[in-house]
Design a protein around this motif. Structure first.
Motif, PDB file in Angstrom:
ATOM      1  N   ARG A 122      16.481 -12.036 -71.484  1.00  0.00           N
ATOM      2  CA  ARG A 122      17.571 -12.903 -71.018  1.00  0.00           C
ATOM      3  C   ARG A 122      18.453 -12.181 -70.001  1.00  0.00           C
ATOM      4  O   ARG A 122      18.957 -12.788 -69.062  1.00  0.00           O
ATOM      5  CB  ARG A 122      18.413 -13.374 -72.198  1.00  0.00           C
ATOM      6  CG  ARG A 122      17.709 -14.292 -73.191  1.00  0.00           C
ATOM      7  CD  ARG A 122      17.200 -15.577 -72.533  1.00  0.00           C
ATOM      8  NE  ARG A 122      15.907 -15.396 -71.884  1.00  0.00           N
ATOM      9  CZ  ARG A 122      15.471 -16.120 -70.871  1.00  0.00           C
ATOM     10  NH1 ARG A 122      16.221 -17.072 -70.373  1.00  0.00           N
ATOM     11  NH2 ARG A 122      14.284 -15.904 -70.346  1.00  0.00           N
ATOM     12  N   TYR A 123      18.640 -10.882 -70.194  1.00  0.00           N
ATOM     13  CA  TYR A 123      19.428 -10.085 -69.235  1.00  0.00           C
ATOM     14  C   TYR A 123      18.762 -10.106 -67.863  1.00  0.00           C
ATOM     15  O   TYR A 123      19.431 -10.331 -66.838  1.00  0.00           O
ATOM     16  CB  TYR A 123      19.565  -8.650 -69.737  1.00  0.00           C
ATOM     17  CG  TYR A 123      19.831  -7.649 -68.641  1.00  0.00           C
ATOM     18  CD1 TYR A 123      21.084  -7.572 -68.033  1.00  0.00           C
ATOM     19  CD2 TYR A 123      18.822  -6.791 -68.197  1.00  0.00           C
ATOM     20  CE1 TYR A 123      21.320  -6.663 -66.998  1.00  0.00           C
ATOM     21  CE2 TYR A 123      19.051  -5.888 -67.180  1.00  0.00           C
ATOM     22  CZ  TYR A 123      20.298  -5.828 -66.580  1.00  0.00           C
ATOM     23  OH  TYR A 123      20.533  -4.938 -65.568  1.00  0.00           O
ATOM     24  N   VAL A 124      17.464  -9.882 -67.819  1.00  0.00           N
ATOM     25  CA  VAL A 124      16.751  -9.875 -66.542  1.00  0.00           C
ATOM     26  C   VAL A 124      16.791 -11.260 -65.906  1.00  0.00           C
ATOM     27  O   VAL A 124      16.998 -11.399 -64.691  1.00  0.00           O
ATOM     28  CB  VAL A 124      15.288  -9.412 -66.727  1.00  0.00           C
ATOM     29  CG1 VAL A 124      14.527  -9.489 -65.412  1.00  0.00           C
ATOM     30  CG2 VAL A 124      15.246  -7.993 -67.281  1.00  0.00           C
ATOM     31  N   ALA A 125      16.626 -12.314 -66.723  1.00  0.00           N
ATOM     32  CA  ALA A 125      16.619 -13.683 -66.201  1.00  0.00           C
ATOM     33  C   ALA A 125      17.962 -14.066 -65.595  1.00  0.00           C
ATOM     34  O   ALA A 125      18.006 -14.773 -64.580  1.00  0.00           O
ATOM     35  CB  ALA A 125      16.245 -14.661 -67.310  1.00  0.00           C
ATOM     36  N   VAL A 126      19.069 -13.623 -66.205  1.00  0.00           N
ATOM     37  CA  VAL A 126      20.402 -14.012 -65.742  1.00  0.00           C
ATOM     38  C   VAL A 126      20.930 -13.066 -64.666  1.00  0.00           C
ATOM     39  O   VAL A 126      21.488 -13.504 -63.656  1.00  0.00           O
ATOM     40  CB  VAL A 126      21.393 -14.064 -66.928  1.00  0.00           C
ATOM     41  CG1 VAL A 126      22.815 -14.314 -66.444  1.00  0.00           C
ATOM     42  CG2 VAL A 126      20.976 -15.147 -67.910  1.00  0.00           C
ATOM     43  N   CYS A 127      20.749 -11.782 -64.864  1.00  0.00           N
ATOM     44  CA  CYS A 127      21.353 -10.788 -63.971  1.00  0.00           C
ATOM     45  C   CYS A 127      20.450 -10.397 -62.802  1.00  0.00           C
ATOM     46  O   CYS A 127      20.951  -9.981 -61.750  1.00  0.00           O
ATOM     47  CB  CYS A 127      21.732  -9.529 -64.758  1.00  0.00           C
ATOM     48  SG  CYS A 127      22.899  -9.832 -66.106  1.00  0.00           S
ATOM     49  N   VAL A 216      24.529  -4.353 -75.339  1.00  0.00           N
ATOM     50  CA  VAL A 216      24.591  -3.961 -73.927  1.00  0.00           C
ATOM     51  C   VAL A 216      24.061  -5.089 -73.037  1.00  0.00           C
ATOM     52  O   VAL A 216      24.649  -5.403 -71.990  1.00  0.00           O
ATOM     53  CB  VAL A 216      23.789  -2.665 -73.692  1.00  0.00           C
ATOM     54  CG1 VAL A 216      23.671  -2.364 -72.201  1.00  0.00           C
ATOM     55  CG2 VAL A 216      24.446  -1.491 -74.409  1.00  0.00           C
ATOM     56  N   SER A 217      22.950  -5.720 -73.456  1.00  0.00           N
ATOM     57  CA  SER A 217      22.361  -6.810 -72.657  1.00  0.00           C
ATOM     58  C   SER A 217      23.341  -7.960 -72.501  1.00  0.00           C
ATOM     59  O   SER A 217      23.540  -8.485 -71.389  1.00  0.00           O
ATOM     60  CB  SER A 217      21.073  -7.313 -73.319  1.00  0.00           C
ATOM     61  OG  SER A 217      20.087  -6.310 -73.346  1.00  0.00           O
ATOM     62  N   TYR A 218      23.993  -8.347 -73.601  1.00  0.00           N
ATOM     63  CA  TYR A 218      24.927  -9.473 -73.515  1.00  0.00           C
ATOM     64  C   TYR A 218      26.227  -9.097 -72.828  1.00  0.00           C
ATOM     65  O   TYR A 218      26.879  -9.957 -72.217  1.00  0.00           O
ATOM     66  CB  TYR A 218      25.173 -10.063 -74.906  1.00  0.00           C
ATOM     67  CG  TYR A 218      24.132 -11.098 -75.263  1.00  0.00           C
ATOM     68  CD1 TYR A 218      24.162 -12.353 -74.673  1.00  0.00           C
ATOM     69  CD2 TYR A 218      23.087 -10.803 -76.137  1.00  0.00           C
ATOM     70  CE1 TYR A 218      23.200 -13.302 -74.964  1.00  0.00           C
ATOM     71  CE2 TYR A 218      22.120 -11.744 -76.427  1.00  0.00           C
ATOM     72  CZ  TYR A 218      22.182 -12.991 -75.836  1.00  0.00           C
ATOM     73  OH  TYR A 218      21.215 -13.938 -76.104  1.00  0.00           O
ATOM     74  N   PHE A 222      27.378 -11.464 -69.820  1.00  0.00           N
ATOM     75  CA  PHE A 222      28.686 -12.088 -69.734  1.00  0.00           C
ATOM     76  C   PHE A 222      29.480 -11.575 -68.534  1.00  0.00           C
ATOM     77  O   PHE A 222      30.245 -12.321 -67.918  1.00  0.00           O
ATOM     78  CB  PHE A 222      29.473 -11.858 -71.024  1.00  0.00           C
ATOM     79  CG  PHE A 222      28.949 -12.644 -72.194  1.00  0.00           C
ATOM     80  CD1 PHE A 222      28.655 -14.000 -72.067  1.00  0.00           C
ATOM     81  CD2 PHE A 222      28.717 -12.036 -73.417  1.00  0.00           C
ATOM     82  CE1 PHE A 222      28.172 -14.732 -73.132  1.00  0.00           C
ATOM     83  CE2 PHE A 222      28.226 -12.753 -74.496  1.00  0.00           C
ATOM     84  CZ  PHE A 222      27.948 -14.107 -74.348  1.00  0.00           C
ATOM     85  N   SER A 223      29.295 -10.310 -68.181  1.00  0.00           N
ATOM     86  CA  SER A 223      29.957  -9.766 -66.995  1.00  0.00           C
ATOM     87  C   SER A 223      29.471 -10.463 -65.739  1.00  0.00           C
ATOM     88  O   SER A 223      30.261 -10.813 -64.855  1.00  0.00           O
ATOM     89  CB  SER A 223      29.682  -8.261 -66.907  1.00  0.00           C
ATOM     90  OG  SER A 223      30.228  -7.724 -65.725  1.00  0.00           O
ATOM     91  N   THR A 224      28.163 -10.709 -65.678  1.00  0.00           N
ATOM     92  CA  THR A 224      27.592 -11.412 -64.522  1.00  0.00           C
ATOM     93  C   THR A 224      28.027 -12.867 -64.484  1.00  0.00           C
ATOM     94  O   THR A 224      28.380 -13.413 -63.426  1.00  0.00           O
ATOM     95  CB  THR A 224      26.050 -11.342 -64.572  1.00  0.00           C
ATOM     96  OG1 THR A 224      25.644  -9.976 -64.562  1.00  0.00           O
ATOM     97  CG2 THR A 224      25.435 -12.069 -63.383  1.00  0.00           C
TER      98      THR A 224
END
Length: 313
Positions: A122-127, A216-218, A222-224
């Motif tokens: 999910r981190y890679v998909a969003v960020c 860390v991923s979330y 959320f920062s992005t």
């Protein structure tokens, strides 16, 4: 402790969740219903993903693996309790108990590792959406799952070997519906210092590593999202992560509730948390992912329609 009160245990007695026969009847029906729904729901998720080519993506590959693990996790603990109730017995052999401990540790930790891998996805998909296909290659996805299985099996093997070397007292009654490692450890007459040390160090590391990866991923997600000027983009990102975040909260909430305190304070509340961790979470995971995901609902509808058509011929 007097050596005469020590014995090489050949079996343990699983006292269940209640000592009242009337309550045991209700709990039997409740657990049987939950187990059947868990198996059916997770099998439906796995079949829907395997039969729909549109769902052959990293996210659904990890979800299919999570469903298989949830089926196995429920099957490690619940069927023995149901069989014992039908037979009017409370016993489980020593070998059966150690086997239950091994697979309970393996599958419970595997749930955590898969949730951390899904958080990274999910981190890679969003960020990093433009680099998603390059980063989440099929070979990497398979490698992440394989390494997770290796770590969890080695971790379970370590704790099971340390458990086997212990001597158990004449009191072999386990105040639980399965061989929970914490409950079994309390029955030992031997020095459990090494076991406690390994639980604190290796067990803590195996628990904290995926949990830290999720945090860390979330944090990055959320920062992005908060820097995004588009409200639509924010909603899309949150909907993408919503199901996974719900499952993570339920899973780690139960785990923290039962295992993150001294074993001497093990209580009824911990038993409830263990039931949530071993039975309720595998039950609700398919509903969380299917009800909040349009692609999954579409795949399940197509699979169900296909089965109905084939059944008429």
């Amino acid at each position: 402790m007097d050596r005469n009160n020590q014995t090489g245990a050949t079996e343990f007695l699983l006292l269940g969740l209640s000592g009242q026969p009337e309550q045991e009847e209700v709990l039997f029906g409740f657990f049987l219903w939950m187990y059947l729904v868990t198996i059916a729901g997770n099998m439906l998720i796995t079949l829907a993903i395997s039969c729909d080519s549109h769902l052959h993506t990293p996210m659904y590959f990890f979800l299919a693996n999570l469903s298989c693990v949830d089926i196995c996790l429920s099957s490690v603990t619940v069927p023995k309790m149901l069989v014992n109730h039908v037979l009017g017995s409370k016993s489980i052999s020593y070998g059966g108990c150690m086997t239950q401990i091994y697979f309970f540790i393996t599958l419970g930790n595997m749930d955590g590792f898969l949730l951390s891998v899904m958080a990274y996805d999910r981190y890679v998909a969003v960020c990093c959406p433009l680099h998603y296909a390059m980063r989440m290659r099929p070979r990497l996805c398979v490698l992440l799952v394989a390494v997770s299985w290796l770590i969890t099996h080695l971790h379970a093997l370590l704790h099971t070997i340390l458990m086997v070397r212990l001597t158990f007292c004449s009191d072999n009654a386990v105040h639980h519906f399965f061989c929970d490692p914490e409950a079994i450890l309390k029955l030992s007459c031997s020095d459990t210092f090494i076991n406690d040390l390994m639980i604190l160090t290796v067990g803590g590391l195996v628990f904290l590593t995926p949990f830290t990866c999720i945090i860390v991923s979330y944090a990055c997600i959320f920062s992005t999202v908060l820097r995004s000027p588009s409200v639509r983009g924010i909603r899309k990102a949150l909907s993408t992560c919503g199901s996974h975040l719900t499952v993570v909260s339920l899973f780690y909430g139960a785990v923290l509730g039962v295992y993150m305190h001294p074993s001497s304070s093990y209580s009824v509340q911990d038993t409830v948390a263990t039931v949530i961790f071993t039975v309720v979470t595998p039950l609700v995971n398919p509903f969380i992912y299917s009800l909040r995901n349009h692609d999954m609902k579409g795949a399940i509808r197509k699979l169900t329609f296909r089965r109905l058509v084939l059944s008429r011929f």
